[in-house]
Design an enzyme around this catalytic site. Sequence first.
Site, PDB file in Angstrom:
ATOM      1  N   ASP A 125      -7.460  -6.763  -5.226  1.00 52.60           N
ATOM      2  CA  ASP A 125      -7.229  -5.562  -6.024  1.00 52.60           C
ATOM      3  C   ASP A 125      -7.346  -5.834  -7.514  1.00 52.60           C
ATOM      4  O   ASP A 125      -7.738  -4.947  -8.278  1.00 52.60           O
ATOM      5  CB  ASP A 125      -5.829  -5.011  -5.741  1.00 52.60           C
ATOM      6  CG  ASP A 125      -5.807  -4.086  -4.537  1.00 52.60           C
ATOM      7  OD1 ASP A 125      -6.886  -3.796  -3.995  1.00 52.60           O
ATOM      8  OD2 ASP A 125      -4.711  -3.654  -4.136  1.00 52.60           O
TER       9      ASP A 125
ATOM     10  N   HIS B  71     -53.011  20.589   2.308  1.00 54.02           N
ATOM     11  CA  HIS B  71     -52.786  19.149   2.287  1.00 54.02           C
ATOM     12  C   HIS B  71     -54.109  18.399   2.533  1.00 54.02           C
ATOM     13  O   HIS B  71     -54.428  17.433   1.837  1.00 54.02           O
ATOM     14  CB  HIS B  71     -51.768  18.737   3.366  1.00 54.02           C
ATOM     15  CG  HIS B  71     -50.343  18.988   3.014  1.00 54.02           C
ATOM     16  ND1 HIS B  71     -49.857  20.245   2.762  1.00 54.02           N
ATOM     17  CD2 HIS B  71     -49.292  18.137   2.866  1.00 54.02           C
ATOM     18  CE1 HIS B  71     -48.559  20.165   2.482  1.00 54.02           C
ATOM     19  NE2 HIS B  71     -48.197  18.884   2.549  1.00 54.02           N
TER      20      HIS B  71
ATOM     21  N   HIS C  85       1.957   2.957  -3.369  1.00 50.58           N
ATOM     22  CA  HIS C  85       0.992   3.690  -4.185  1.00 50.58           C
ATOM     23  C   HIS C  85       1.298   5.177  -4.235  1.00 50.58           C
ATOM     24  O   HIS C  85       1.209   5.820  -5.278  1.00 50.58           O
ATOM     25  CB  HIS C  85      -0.421   3.508  -3.635  1.00 50.58           C
ATOM     26  CG  HIS C  85      -1.104   2.275  -4.111  1.00 50.58           C
ATOM     27  ND1 HIS C  85      -1.409   2.050  -5.427  1.00 50.58           N
ATOM     28  CD2 HIS C  85      -1.563   1.196  -3.431  1.00 50.58           C
ATOM     29  CE1 HIS C  85      -2.021   0.888  -5.541  1.00 50.58           C
ATOM     30  NE2 HIS C  85      -2.125   0.345  -4.351  1.00 50.58           N
TER      31      HIS C  85
ATOM     32  N   GLN D 197       0.820  -1.209   0.000  1.00 48.40           N
ATOM     33  CA  GLN D 197       0.000   0.000   0.000  1.00 48.40           C
ATOM     34  C   GLN D 197       0.853   1.257   0.000  1.00 48.40           C
ATOM     35  O   GLN D 197       0.499   2.255  -0.634  1.00 48.40           O
ATOM     36  CB  GLN D 197      -0.956  -0.011   1.194  1.00 48.40           C
ATOM     37  CG  GLN D 197      -1.965  -1.141   1.170  1.00 48.40           C
ATOM     38  CD  GLN D 197      -2.719  -1.244  -0.155  1.00 48.40           C
ATOM     39  OE1 GLN D 197      -3.220  -0.250  -0.672  1.00 48.40           O
ATOM     40  NE2 GLN D 197      -2.769  -2.448  -0.712  1.00 48.40           N
TER      41      GLN D 197
ATOM     42  N   GLU E 252      -9.254   1.244   4.986  1.00 43.15           N
ATOM     43  CA  GLU E 252      -9.653   0.865   3.631  1.00 43.15           C
ATOM     44  C   GLU E 252      -9.472  -0.644   3.425  1.00 43.15           C
ATOM     45  O   GLU E 252     -10.386  -1.341   2.989  1.00 43.15           O
ATOM     46  CB  GLU E 252      -8.802   1.647   2.630  1.00 43.15           C
ATOM     47  CG  GLU E 252      -9.022   1.274   1.176  1.00 43.15           C
ATOM     48  CD  GLU E 252      -8.022   1.933   0.251  1.00 43.15           C
ATOM     49  OE1 GLU E 252      -8.325   2.028  -0.953  1.00 43.15           O
ATOM     50  OE2 GLU E 252      -6.930   2.338   0.712  1.00 43.15           O
ATOM     51  N   HIS E 253      -8.284  -1.140   3.709  1.00 43.68           N
ATOM     52  CA  HIS E 253      -7.978  -2.570   3.626  1.00 43.68           C
ATOM     53  C   HIS E 253      -7.655  -3.082   5.022  1.00 43.68           C
ATOM     54  O   HIS E 253      -6.873  -2.463   5.744  1.00 43.68           O
ATOM     55  CB  HIS E 253      -6.752  -2.835   2.743  1.00 43.68           C
ATOM     56  CG  HIS E 253      -6.820  -2.261   1.370  1.00 43.68           C
ATOM     57  ND1 HIS E 253      -6.275  -1.030   1.042  1.00 43.68           N
ATOM     58  CD2 HIS E 253      -7.367  -2.754   0.236  1.00 43.68           C
ATOM     59  CE1 HIS E 253      -6.479  -0.794  -0.242  1.00 43.68           C
ATOM     60  NE2 HIS E 253      -7.138  -1.812  -0.755  1.00 43.68           N
TER      61      HIS E 253
END
Length: 423
Positions: free
Chosen positions: A356, A415, A258, A255, A322-323
């Site tokens: 992924d 109404h 990235h 990770q 996230e993961h």
Amino acid sequence: MLDILTYQSNSKIRDPLLDKNQKSIMQTVATIGEAVRAQRDDAIIAYTKQFDAPKLDDSFNLIVSQTEIDDAYTQVSTDFKEAILLAKKNITAFHSEQQPKSWQKPCSVGSYGMQYSPIEIVGLYVPGGQALYPSSVLMNTIPASIAGVSQLIMTTPPRADGSLAPEIIVAAIECGVDRIIKAGGAQAIYGLAYGTDLIPAVDKIVGPGNRYVDIAKQAVYGFVDIDKPAGPSEVCIYVDHVDYAAYAAAELFAQCEHDADASGVIISDQEPVLKTVQTELIKQFSNLNRQSIIKKALSNSALYKVLNLDEAIALMNDIASEHLCLISDNAPSIQPKIKHAGAIFCGPYTPVALGDYIAGPNHVLPTARAARFSSALSVFDFVKFSSILTASKESLRDVQPALDTLTSIESLDAHRNTISIRL
């Protein structure tokens, strides 16, 4: 490379990881938005040259041409085409299970139900810059196609000369993208939201990106819909055996490579495991290609020693990553206790990379603790529903007294008249 820290249950792990440049980024994004709104395609091209493609010349066109598409198919390998088709098959199978069905049934006033319909036009953001992500093309487009979206507009940053990698183009065409835009960053998000001469205005924008992309998406929310905060990559790893320490180190690096803004946390209740992780980090780092990016991302990362499994689970849920990797033989018993995670990878032989790329689940996931209230990109992101209600005169008469009471309490006589005029 990383020190072992003790987790304090009353601390907020996210605080040290907050972006110290957030205000500056927001100001830059706002300036880009104003320019795109005023100058449209010209602004997008100017920012593309400034940030992504300094070698652009006057022949540059934001839209990928048919010639570029044809050329791309001649440049990709057979192995790539086969891998894309395998991934597409698995991702399609997984997301096909998510299709919602409209329904209608009798009720006390007649009938009611829910009618699902796809969003008509969607903007798909595919990140670039630091790396090449044809996998993100598949993850964005396939659930949208299954949902029945009429028009798919994809935007992605070009290379320095203004071209796109052939793998990106081929993946997009194989997945039914209608128009490919050679632009990235906040300028691409604003182009999708506002529309230009070349970029259709969309109803929703999905896809991961850097912090500028994420902040731009949040800025246009309400004008268009967005999927979720999907910013820099994150991973939280639980490991409980020294034999798996190497796997934990590898997942952290995966990770961190990235983006310099990526982050990771490795958790264990056993100090020998974390000490072995430290050794593995040093050992594996020397063999990696993207060392400068990883080194910066490691400054956002940590190793945490906890007292026991219960504290580890509390920490994993607090981080809401996230993961989440459960690198443990006990993953089946831990997994049901996880309440907040974008995606959970269970067991020592389930790397994040499997999900992924090719297994089927989506890799567009909530970041920045948004897993507390949001989920992975899915077919549900590309549909909406209308409630349906049908009544008869007789059923309306039956409930008139209750309606009269409620409308009178709220002093809404117009109404009440909509009911009495029908009876």
